[in-house]
Structure formats: C-alpha cells, structure tokens
Design a protein around this motif. Structure first.
Motif, short mmCIF file in Angstrom:
data_model
loop_
_atom_site.label_atom_id
_atom_site.label_comp_id
_atom_site.label_asym_id
_atom_site.label_seq_id
_atom_site.Cartn_x
_atom_site.Cartn_y
_atom_site.Cartn_z
N CYS A 49 67.85 36.14 -28.09
CA CYS A 49 68.57 34.60 -28.56
C CYS A 49 69.40 34.30 -27.53
O CYS A 49 70.31 34.81 -26.86
CB CYS A 49 69.30 34.65 -29.77
SG CYS A 49 70.07 33.24 -29.97
N ARG A 50 69.47 33.04 -27.25
CA ARG A 50 70.37 32.41 -26.18
C ARG A 50 71.00 31.22 -26.50
O ARG A 50 71.40 30.30 -25.81
CB ARG A 50 69.52 31.91 -24.72
CG ARG A 50 68.49 31.10 -25.00
CD ARG A 50 67.87 30.46 -23.63
NE ARG A 50 66.95 29.36 -24.22
CZ ARG A 50 66.10 28.96 -23.13
NH1 ARG A 50 66.10 29.42 -21.79
NH2 ARG A 50 65.36 27.88 -23.48
N ASN A 51 71.16 31.44 -27.88
CA ASN A 51 72.02 30.11 -28.55
C ASN A 51 73.45 30.11 -28.52
O ASN A 51 73.98 31.26 -27.89
CB ASN A 51 71.47 29.80 -29.84
CG ASN A 51 71.70 28.32 -30.31
OD1 ASN A 51 72.86 28.11 -30.81
ND2 ASN A 51 70.77 27.45 -29.89
N ILE A 52 74.36 29.30 -28.98
CA ILE A 52 75.72 29.07 -28.79
C ILE A 52 76.53 30.53 -29.13
O ILE A 52 77.13 30.95 -28.49
CB ILE A 52 76.42 28.08 -29.35
CG1 ILE A 52 75.71 26.86 -28.84
CG2 ILE A 52 77.83 27.96 -29.42
CD1 ILE A 52 76.08 25.64 -29.73
N SER A 53 76.21 30.92 -30.25
CA SER A 53 77.04 32.15 -30.49
C SER A 53 76.57 33.22 -29.81
O SER A 53 77.63 34.12 -29.42
CB SER A 53 76.80 32.36 -32.07
OG SER A 53 77.38 31.20 -33.11
N CYS A 54 75.60 33.62 -29.79
CA CYS A 54 74.92 34.68 -28.73
C CYS A 54 75.70 34.54 -27.22
O CYS A 54 76.22 35.50 -26.79
CB CYS A 54 73.46 34.92 -28.62
SG CYS A 54 72.87 35.68 -30.20
N CYS A 55 75.69 33.20 -26.66
CA CYS A 55 76.01 33.13 -25.40
C CYS A 55 77.76 33.17 -25.33
O CYS A 55 78.20 33.91 -24.59
CB CYS A 55 75.81 31.81 -24.96
SG CYS A 55 74.09 31.56 -24.54
N LEU A 56 78.39 32.84 -26.61
CA LEU A 56 79.86 33.29 -26.60
C LEU A 56 80.13 34.42 -26.63
O LEU A 56 81.24 35.05 -26.14
CB LEU A 56 80.38 32.46 -27.78
CG LEU A 56 80.44 30.88 -27.87
CD1 LEU A 56 80.83 30.52 -29.29
CD2 LEU A 56 81.46 30.48 -26.71
N ARG B 20 61.02 37.13 -23.93
CA ARG B 20 60.91 35.27 -24.32
C ARG B 20 62.59 34.97 -24.83
O ARG B 20 62.93 35.72 -25.71
CB ARG B 20 60.08 35.13 -25.27
CG ARG B 20 59.81 33.68 -25.39
CD ARG B 20 58.60 33.51 -26.35
NE ARG B 20 57.42 33.63 -25.62
CZ ARG B 20 56.19 33.46 -26.55
NH1 ARG B 20 56.49 33.23 -27.83
NH2 ARG B 20 55.04 33.96 -26.20
N TYR B 21 63.11 34.05 -24.23
CA TYR B 21 64.22 33.62 -24.46
C TYR B 21 64.08 32.66 -25.72
O TYR B 21 63.32 31.62 -25.41
CB TYR B 21 65.18 32.99 -23.55
CG TYR B 21 65.40 33.93 -22.41
CD1 TYR B 21 66.11 35.35 -22.77
CD2 TYR B 21 65.64 33.56 -21.01
CE1 TYR B 21 66.37 36.27 -21.95
CE2 TYR B 21 66.05 34.74 -19.95
CZ TYR B 21 66.29 35.82 -20.68
OH TYR B 21 66.47 36.77 -19.58
N VAL B 22 64.90 32.72 -26.92
CA VAL B 22 64.38 31.81 -27.92
C VAL B 22 65.81 31.24 -28.45
O VAL B 22 66.97 31.58 -28.16
CB VAL B 22 63.94 32.53 -29.12
CG1 VAL B 22 62.68 33.09 -28.65
CG2 VAL B 22 64.79 33.62 -29.65
N GLU B 23 65.88 30.24 -29.27
CA GLU B 23 66.80 29.67 -30.01
C GLU B 23 67.45 30.39 -31.08
O GLU B 23 66.52 31.04 -31.48
CB GLU B 23 66.58 28.16 -30.05
CG GLU B 23 66.52 27.14 -28.94
CD GLU B 23 67.54 27.54 -27.67
OE1 GLU B 23 68.46 27.62 -28.08
OE2 GLU B 23 67.23 27.02 -26.57
N CYS B 24 68.45 29.98 -31.63
CA CYS B 24 69.22 30.50 -32.63
C CYS B 24 68.28 31.51 -33.76
O CYS B 24 67.33 30.99 -34.12
CB CYS B 24 70.15 29.81 -33.59
SG CYS B 24 70.99 30.63 -34.67
N LEU B 25 68.39 32.92 -33.55
CA LEU B 25 67.69 33.47 -34.57
C LEU B 25 68.67 33.94 -35.92
O LEU B 25 68.06 34.66 -36.92
CB LEU B 25 67.33 35.08 -34.04
CG LEU B 25 66.39 34.82 -32.78
CD1 LEU B 25 66.30 36.27 -32.13
CD2 LEU B 25 64.97 34.46 -33.31
N GLY B 26 69.74 33.22 -36.12
CA GLY B 26 70.40 33.42 -37.50
C GLY B 26 71.28 34.76 -37.38
O GLY B 26 71.23 35.26 -38.55
N GLY B 27 71.55 35.10 -36.35
CA GLY B 27 72.50 36.67 -36.08
C GLY B 27 73.71 36.14 -35.80
O GLY B 27 74.21 37.01 -35.00
#
Lengths: 180, 419, 558
Positions: free
Chosen positions: A83-90, A120-127
């Motif tokens: 995951c490379r979405n906001i929370s994970c990046c934060l 594979r980098y993906v968007e938010c996985l809900g974790g």
C-alpha cells in the motif's frame, strides 16, 4: 478449454446466489474465482466465462479490464501488494518501498528473477490504523518495519511463511474493557 | 457507558474470544434483537431507527431511517445491500466488524431487510478483504444452518437470503450505485441521477437499501436499548457513537468507538496518545481523504459530528481521521492524494476521467521542483472544473482536498516552485 | 404539457421531454456528445450542463437527463455555463492529437464546433504529456478507429447494443486509460455498422468508403430516399462534382440517414449506405444500343421509332396478345403509371407484370432491411401494373410464353432475365421473340440478348416518387443529371406513346404524379407540390403504429 471441476462447482454456487434470471450478476465473482483457480484470466477463460454466464465477449472484456484486481497475465508465485496511500505513507511506507525494492531487487510491477515475487504498489488496502500494510497473495500483514518485511519475505522464500496478521489486531479502544 | 474514553456499544464484544463463531455469539445474545424485531411491525422498526438518529457511517451521513422510508409501496422484490467496500483512504473500521463480530452485521442487515421487507441481502465486500470475506462467508453459512437466514426465519413465515458479493478492486464500487452496478455484473460505473435513490430504483431496478457495515451493525443495538438511549450517545442530529479510524502521526493509531460529537482533541490526544515523537500538529484530514484538510488552528475546538465538521469547512465523512504532523509536506500529501483518485477514477464521465490524471501530473511536477509559476493556479482551476461537474461524488472528492491543500498551505507549494 | 422558458423564450413541450429536445424546438442548441435521441441517456459527457431555476431554486443540471417542468427557467448562455463547458472541453482536448488538417471529420466535428463556441483557450498541456492510444485501428471491414480522437461518448457502443442488438464495441480499462475498442477476433461487422460513423461526434470513427475523399465543406447535400429495398429509408445524398481531380466518375461521396420517425428514424443499413456505388459504376449504360443493321450508331430516337413500329406491326397482325411487358417494381410511381396507361389502358396488353419468382432477394431483419430489394412494389400494385382483366398473364408465365414464342414483342425493364435462364433458354428466347426491347441501367446479359437497349436514369439522377411497403409515398430530389444519354423511364413511355398515337398526360414529372390521383384511388388527393419531405401515406392507408427501430433482442445500454 479444460475448466477444473472445482471451478465449475464454484461457478454453480455463485449462480445460485443470484436469482436465476440474473446470471450476468455472477460475472465479477466468477472471474475472481477463475483467477484464483487459474492464476489469471486468459482469452480462453474469457470465452468460457462469456458462454457460461451468457454474455458477450465485449462485456467480459469490459468487466475484466475495469477491475484492477483482475489479471490477464499470470502473477508470479507471491504477489506482493504494497500500500502506498496516505496513511501508509504517513507511517513511512515510502522508505519501506525503497527497502522492499532493494530486498527483492525489483521495482513496481516487476518480478524477481527466480519468479517468486511480483511487486505491485497499490492504493489503500483498508489497514490505515495498522500502517504500513501489505498483502501477499491473500494474506494480510500490518505494522511493517524493515525487519518484519525481511522476515516475511524470507519466510516465503524458505517455504515457511510468517503467519499473517489474521485477525487484524485490535488497536484503539474497541478491544478495551468498557470504562463506565 | 459513556465516558471520554469511549462508548463501546457496537464493539463491546470484539475482544471477547470466539465472537465470530455463531455458538459463542449466541451465548452473548446474538440474534436476540432479530427475534424482537420480528415481533414488531416492519414500519415500527423503521420508525425506531428514524427516531434513533442513526446516520450513515459510510460517508454521506444520510439518515438511515429516512432512507428505509423511501422504499415505494407495492414494489417487490426488494433488496438490501451491505456496503462492505471499505475503500476511502484512512477508513479501516468496517473490517473489524467483519472480522470480529460478523453476526452483529448479519443481524442488523436482517432487521433492516425485515423493516423494508426485502427478500435478499448482499454483503458486498471489497476484493482485497480476503480474510474478512472468509469470516463473513462462514458466518453466513452458520446463520443459515441455524435458521437465522433463509426460508421462514425463526418460524416467522418471513424468508430472507443472505449472499456474499465480491468486489475486485475498484474504489468507485463503494459509491452505492456503483456497488449495485458491480453486483449486476457490470463495470462499477455510478448511475446517473435521477433517479436519486436506490431505495426506489436499485438492484435490478428494484427498491434497494444500501447501507454501510457500521450503520447496519448499530441497528441491533438500537432495538436493544431503544431509540432515545441511542440518540443520547451522539448529538441530537446524529444518534449513537461512531467508530473513528485514527491513523497517521499519532502515538496510538487505532479504531475508537466514541460518542458522535466527541472533541477531536479527545480523539487525538486522549485516545491517540498525541502526536508521534512529540512533534507539533500541522493539520488533520477529518473524514477520509475526500474531506477538506483542516489546519491545527481549525481543529482547536472541533467536535466530531456532521454539522460541526461542516461548519469548520470540511466533513465527517467516514470518520477516518488522518493526523498530519509538522514534518509532513503538504505538496507531497497532494501527490499521494491525487494519485489515489487518478487511479480510482472509473472513466465514465469526462471531468474526472481526464482531470484526475492531470491534477496528479501537476502535483508531481511541483513536488519534484519542476513546477511553473502558473501550475498552482492551474491546479486549483482544474480542481474547480471537476468539482460538482461529474456524475458521482468522486469529482468533488478529489476537488475539495486539492483546493483546500492549496488554499491553506499555498506557501509550501510556492516554496517548491523555482521560477 | 409543461410550459417553460429557455434563454427567456417560452416553449411548450410534451411531458417527459428533456431540456436538449425542448431547446431544439426553439432552435437553441445545448451542446452534447453522449446524448442522442435514439439511444439511452448516459449523461457522461457533461457538455449539456445548463442552469435551471424552478420554484425559486437555482441549480446546474445536465440537459439530457432533466425533464422539462412547468414554470422552469433554463439558461444555456450564462457566464457560469460558458465556464463549465470551456472547462469540460479543455479536458477533452488535453490528450487530443489536434490533427484537424488530416481528419475527415474536420468541418463537421463537435470538438471543433464547441471549441469555437465555448473554448478558444490556449493549451496548457505539453505535447510530450499527451497520452497515446490506438491509431488507424481497423475495428471492422468498413470503419477505422483513431482512439486518440475519441471522446468516449459511447454512442457507437450503445448503438450496437441497443439498436443492432450485438455487442461489438466496448470501453475497456478504467479512468484515464479508458479506451473504446473492439475485442480481438470480434469485429464491428453488423449490418448497421456504418451508423457508428454518423453517430461519432468527432473524427474517431471514420468510414473507409469516405476517408480522405473530400473535405466535408465541399459536399452538397440533397434529400432523397434509399432504393435498396422496399422500406425506403430516408437519406441525404452528399455529392460533389466540381473537384473532379479526385475521381471524376464518383459524384456521390456518401449517403447519410435522414430522420423519418415512421420509416427509419436515424439509421440506415450498410446495404443501403454503400449501394450508391452503382450510380457511378463503370458498367453503367450511358448510350442506347441496337442490333439493327444499317445503323452505325444507335440513337434513342432511332430505337424508339423502331420499337413503335414493331409494336404497331405486332398489334396489327396478332392483336394485344402478341405484346408482353415485364416491368419493374424498382421503377418510380410515375414510370409505372405511364407504363400502365400506355400498355394496359391504351394498347390493351394483358401480359403485364412486375414480379418474377427468380428476382434477387435480400436479407431481411426486424430492424430495417426488407427481403424485397425493390423500392416500389407497393406502388406497382396500387397503380395496377400486374396481370389484369380475364386474360392477364403473370410474370413467370410471360417468360415461359416468350420462350415458347408466343410474343412478337417483349419489353423488359431492369430485370436481367438471362440470370434466371439457362444458356439454352437464352438462345431460345432470342430466337423465338421477334423483338426484345430492354430498358436498364447497367451492363448485363439483357444488353446482349435484346434487339434494342435504352439506358435509364438512376434514382439519384431524377425527381421521382416511390411507395414503400407501408404505403408511404416518398420522393427523391435530383442532385445531378443522368449519366450520358440515360433518360427517365417515364419519358420513354411518353415518347413511345406519342409514336403510337397515344398522348399520355403531362410533360413534367410533377404533372405525371398529379395525374396518378385522377385515376388511382389510393393516390387521390396527393399532389407533387403537397408531398412532405418525410412522405405521405396513400389515401385510405393509415400510418402504421410507431415502433422503435431496433433489434427485437436489444442489449441493455451501459
């Protein structure tokens, strides 16, 4: 083409979950199951699905290419979805990306030379509260650190996978005793 | 049961061992509220839910009872869709319900189905939720075996079937009409409005209630404690507690069940243990990535209910609170955010299909120091040209944060533009 | 019937009318790409947004999916609307290749048109940032796709599903990667494929038949009727003759459907669409021919003189039974009326028919195509070009009798009897008939078998009326003159009549048409001047119940 019996049985179960006149509704779950059985959805599988469901090839291809989890090419043995979405990046996912790239020697979308891992980098996985997180095939791993990542990857390499974080650990107050 | 530390109404059994198994859950009262509801008239159930002030926890915050009341008379069959396509970045509370107390969700969905006289329930779980899907599937099978689901439920003469729906990786399928399209075996392209409500024209053209997992999981509790009591756990306009997904730069991220309307500071400092590494708070995204960003000052006295967050210039959305500390670059945040929407645009209508990728391109260029002076204004204007011009809310979901990042943190972007 | 105002102008429309259609009634165009009145509404292009004020509440809505309501005020020209459309257009043009100079659609492209109305902005996109998609992609045998020009309006895909009832085009991938394509091995090849080119609001789908032939602004447009089958779809003939360096033989550049609610709505089939090539085909008959000795070069007058003599002689010697006429249901009402007047009424010829069992048949479907490939069989029946009186002889029997040598004179219009006969029979026909006159349009076996041949003008070279299978009388307009010495069939009968001492009515096609009604009951009251552009039902024949033109098994829209 040869369709495994297990998939045929599964397809019947899927059809059963919809009213008989709504076979078309089985399209997404059926593709999902077909991919699980066969690794990906080849043109042959598309034909089988179109025929079984009773829809056109165009329709099958539209649905197949629309959903990002459905694949037309076989993924390698372990599909690492990071995951490379906001929370994970934060929570430091970008540093961890560099780490995993170095560890596996591949970049986003590539497969390791031994054919074991596809990254594979993906968007938010809900974790988000357990960030950073990733999926390896169907297994969820949370609160990743360079060390934990190394252990997980070594685990898959050695055939002794690190148990996934299932169920998701209770964080926050939802697991606490109620304070009256 | 209420304290600043929490109101564990929905999640009270999460930590108890074996709650996902039917036998154990039954010992703790699972499906008792279904029995009680089946003794009520369907419209009485709707009335109670309406009075409870329960609002949708998926993002839009629409009154659940009102939604149920929109089902037209005499049109059958009817359906209930459980929206378990939890995909709004920052949101991770439904997965706990699915993993820890699936029977609570099934019970709530059944009570809803009874209230609107639906004959089938589809629980649409996002494809990436492999583990939660397995748990829910098992729970459905158990409930069916015990007669809570299927023909003549508990001898009531009423039948309702529960099935699993499967997502396959598309954010837009969380939009209720996108979800319906996906369930119908199509691309999850949101439907054109009007018709405005799936409650009137939904799955296969029939009346359909689409509610979020958390929303429905609250329903058995409403039957249990009554509308008035439930209302008292929230604000007069939004009854009951809310599951807040807390993530980002806090010491104790997690999912917190707190009264709706709880001060944001309570969530971040009392529950979340404050900002990581003793840093200063810079900003908060209060309701999932689609909401306007709020500066630390704007968060000062903010209460976390629908009206208060709107008054502060953002929205409560799915109550996914992402905390941003002083070290985080807002232009970088812009890239993370626009990358998500560029990837998740369904492609149906033009402004979003063509615009989201453009936003990402400009945001990336600025972040990488290749930005031109006019790029920032272009970025804002393009967001404006998407905002409200699209079929579904994804357009504004990318436009609002984009505009708010620029407006509130313009100096950070300008500092990156060399020219 | 809601009353509303659009840009301050009042209009009343039937309940359920959307704002685009309501505005059309006032000649106000609300720009749109995805909306088409014949297809399901999808509302995806976002160009038709308008401001609406109703009960004191203002909002911005899409015109295609908003029904006109009583008291509604619609604004199509405000600054806010202009800004919205300008913004949407810029999104469309972001990755557009801007290749208008080599695009066939230039001049009739709605990206161009709307840009002039609502765009006129400078590009904010670097050339290197443009996405690349499929170019010059064969989606089917007749249509080429340029995906980079595509605005993803989905009209073409919806047409295939909703009207043709087949799934041949789809929109694949999602978001910015979305692309309209066919699937490998599945081509756009339904019988109505050409309509997707008409529907395409830009230059994404172009017709191989028209590609690179003419810039559209050189085209002249004439309304007409397709003569490819008995439906008589309304069409436009797009033609151009002045820029002959391209292809001097080709006068018609393309056919386009012309809306007629009761016949073909917005569509035509490909059989009709590409059938126009016959008009300027190399094997067109452009001069009379004769087998008669002593004539170095045949002339129409010479042929007519000889035909008249032959008929006169036969009648004098053996009576009307020695003359037979196989007319054609491809001929116009006027042709058939004069033919009937001359041969049946004046000369009392009983061996007269238009129908042969060996006539070519076409494919028939429930959408538009009829198996009867002649445009005027109903007209022939109404006018009475068929066996008549006690001794009437039907078409097939005329041929059989001719083979047996029962006729001195045989006149054949259009039908190529040689295709229905064996070589032996062809020889016998030639030997047993004293004189065969053939009226035709193209080189064929009859041209060699007949003693004399008169070239006939084709549908695009004349003003004429045809009666379709429903009983609807529809006219064509002449874009250009007949090729060579070809002449209108009715002129032949008129000239022949003069030579036989019978003066047939009128010197003009209008006059001929007007006189049909004085004799034929079902044409009573119909006048050439009074013919509406979309045709008129025969007197006593009622308009058929409206039926949407589409497959009986349409696939749902998106």
């Amino acid at each position: 083409m040869d369709i495994p019996d297990t998939l045929v049985r599964k397809s019947e179960e899927i059809f059963f979950s919809f009213p008989p006149e709504r076979r078309e509704s089985a399209l997404v779950p059926l593709m999902f199951e077909a991919q699980r059985e066969l690794g990906c959805i080849t043109p042959d599988t598309e034909h089988w699905i179109a025929e079984t469901v009773g829809v056109s090839l165009v329709k099958v291809r539209e649905v197949l290419t629309f959903y990002s989890m459905l694949r037309r090419e076989r993924a390698e043995k372990f599909l690492v979805q990071f995951c490379r979405n906001i929370s994970c990046c934060l929570a430091g996912a970008e540093d961890l990306q560099r780490h995993v790239e170095k560890k596996l020697g591949i970049r986003n979308g590539e497969t390791t030379a031994d054919g074991l891992f596809t990254l594979r980098y993906v968007e938010c996985l809900g974790g988000c509260s357990w960030a950073p997180m990733m999926l390896v095939n169907e297994m969820q791993y949370y609160q990743l650190t360079p060390e934990k990542l190394d252990r997980i990857i070594e685990g898959f390499r050695s055939g002794r996978p690190v148990p996934p974080d299932e169920p998701t650990p209770l964080l926050g107050n939802v697991g606490e005793k109620i304070a009256v | 049961m209420t304290s600043s530390n929490g109101t564990r109404l929905l999640s009270r059994n999460f930590a108890l061992p074996g709650q996902a198994n039917l036998d154990t859950a039954l010992k703790r009262g699972a499906y008792e509220m279904l029995k009680r509801a089946l003794k009520m008239k369907p419209e009485e159930v709707t009335t109670v839910v309406k009075a409870s002030g329960l609002r949708g926890h998926g993002g839009a915050g629409f009154s659940a009872g009102m939604k149920w009341g929109f089902v037209p008379k005499d049109v059958f069959p009817r359906y209930v869709c459980v929206n378990a396509d939890e995909s709004e970045p920052g949101t991770c509370k439904d997965r706990l319900i699915l993993e820890y107390d699936p029977h609570l969700l099934i019970e709530g969905a059944l009570i809803c189905a009874w209230a609107v006289q639906a004959e089938r329930i589809y629980i649409y779980v996002r494809g990436e939720y492999f583990y939660p899907t397995r748990i829910v599937q098992r729970a459905i099978d158990e409930a069916r075996a015990k007669g809570f689901v299927g023909e003549n439920i508990l001898g009531s003469g009423w039948s309702c079937h529960v099935h699993l729906g499967t997502g396959a990786g598309q954010y837009i399928c969380g939009e209720e009409t996108g979800l319906i399209e996906s369930l119908e075996g199509k691309k999850g392209w949101p439907r054109l409005k009007p018709p405005f409500y799936p409650a009137a024209v939904g799955l296969w053209g029939k009346p359909t209630i689409v509610n979020n997992v958390e929303t429905l999981a609250f329903v058995p509790r409403i039957i249990e404690i009554g509308a008035e009591k439930f209302l008292s756990y929230g604000t007069p306009k939004a009854g009951g507690p809310t599951l807040f997904s807390l993530s980002g730069s806090v010491n104790r991220p997690g999912v917190y069940e707190l009264p709706t309307g709880v001060p944001l500071k309570t969530l971040i400092y009392d529950c979340g243990g404050g900002i990581k590494d003793g840093r200063r708070l810079k900003a908060v995204i209060p309701g999932g990535s689609s909401s306007h960003i709020l500066t630390a000052e704007e968060c000062e006295n903010l209460k976390m209910d629908f009206e208060s967050v709107v008054a502060a210039g953002s929205m409560l959305g799915s109550a996914a609170v992402m905390v941003i500390d002083e070290t985080v670059s807002i232009p970088r945040l812009m890239v993370w955010m626009t990358r998500f929407y560029a990837h998740e645009s369904c492609g149906q209508c033009t402004p979003c299909r063509e615009g989201t990728g453009w936003l990402l391109r400009l945001a990336t260029r600025i972040l990488e120091g290749r930005g031109r002076r006019r790029d920032l204004d272009d970025l804002y204007e393009l967001a404006e040209n998407i905002d409200g011009k699209t079929i579904c809310a994804l357009g504004q979901a990318v436009a609002w944060p984009t505009k708010s990042y620029i407006t509130k943190f313009r100096h950070e972007f300008e500092a990156l533009i060399q020219e | 019937m809601p009353h509303l105002e659009i840009n301050g102008k009042p209009v009343e429309v039937p309940a359920g009318t959307n704002l685009i259609e309501a505005a059309r009634r006032l000649n106000i165009e609300i720009p749109h790409y995805c909306y088409h009145p014949g297809l399901a509404v999808v509302g995806s292009c976002r160009m038709c947004q308008v401001e609406v004020e109703l009960n004191g509440r203002k909002s911005i809505v899409v015109g295609c999916n908003t029904a006109a309501a009583d008291g509604m005020k619609v604004f199509n020209n405000t600054e806010a609307i202009h800004r919205i459309r300008s913004g949407v257009l810029e999104f469309y043009l972001q990755h557009h290749p801007l290749d208008c100079p080599i695009c066939d659609d230039a001049g009739e492209c709605d990206l161009q048109n709307y840009y002039l109305l609502h765009g006129l902005h400078d590009s904010r996109v670097e050339l290197t940032e443009k996405h690349h998609k499929h170019k010059v992609h064969d989606v089917g045998p007749t249509v080429v796709l340029d995906s980079e020009r595509c605005v993803l309006c989905s009209r073409c895909a919806r047409f295939c599903r909703e009207i043709a009832g087949v799934d041949e085009l789809g929109i694949f991938e999602h978001g910015g990667d979305s692309e309209l394509l066919n699937v490998p091995g599945r081509l756009l090849e339904n019988d109505y494929a050409g309509n997707v080119v008409d529907l395409c609001p830009v230059g994404a789908l172009t017709d191989k038949d028209f590609r690179f032939r003419r810039r559209v602004w050189y085209l002249k447009r004439t309304p007409s009727v397709c003569t490819g089958c008995s439906r008589g779809c309304n069409i436009y003939v797009d033609w151009e003759t002045s820029r002959s360096y391209k292809n001097p033989q080709r006068r018609i550049q393309r056919l386009k459907p012309r809306y007629n609610r009761g016949v073909n709505e917005w569509w035509i089939c490909d059989r009709g669409r590409y059938g126009y090539h016959a008009v300027d085909a190399e094997n067109r008959l452009t001069a009379p021919r004769t087998k008669s000795d002593g004539e170095s070069e045949a002339t129409v007058d010479g042929v007519l003189d000889r035909a008249a003599e032959k008929i006169k002689a036969a009648l004098a010697k053996h009576g009307p039974k020695s003359v037979a006429v196989i007319a054609s249901s491809s001929s116009s009402n006027e042709d058939l009326f004069l033919l009937k007047r001359l041969f049946a009424d004046e000369l009392k010829v009983h061996s007269l028919d238009v129908t042969l069992s060996g006539e070519p048949k076409g494919k028939e479907d429930e959408i538009l195509m009829k198996a009867d490939v002649s445009p005027n069989r109903r007209g022939a029946v109404e006018i009475g070009v068929q066996p008549w009186g006690g001794g009437g002889v039907a078409g097939d029997d005329i041929v059989a009798s001719a083979l047996d040598g029962d006729y001195e004179v045989l006149i054949v219009v259009h039908h190529d009897l040689t295709r229905m006969l064996s070589q032996k029979e062809r020889n016998r026909l030639g030997q047993n008939c004293d004189y065969i006159l053939y009226l035709g349009t193209h080189e064929n076996g009859m041209c060699h078998l007949a003693d004399d041949v008169i070239p006939i003008a084709m549908w695009a070279e004349r003003d004429a009326t045809y009666t379709n299978f429903q009983g609807r009388v529809q006219r064509t307009w002449r874009p250009f003159e007949p090729r060579g010495e070809a002449l209108c069939e009715w002129r032949v009968w008129q000239e022949l009549g003069k030579r036989l001492g019978h003066s047939l009515p009128a010197e003009s096609v209008a006059g001929v048409f007007d006189s049909i009604g004085t004799v034929v009951a079902s044409f009573k009251g119909l006048t050439w001047e009074g013919l509406p552009a979309n045709g008129i039902m025969l007197t006593g024949v009622s308009e058929p119940a409206y039926r949407k033109v589409q497959s009986s098994h349409p696939l749902p829209a998106y």
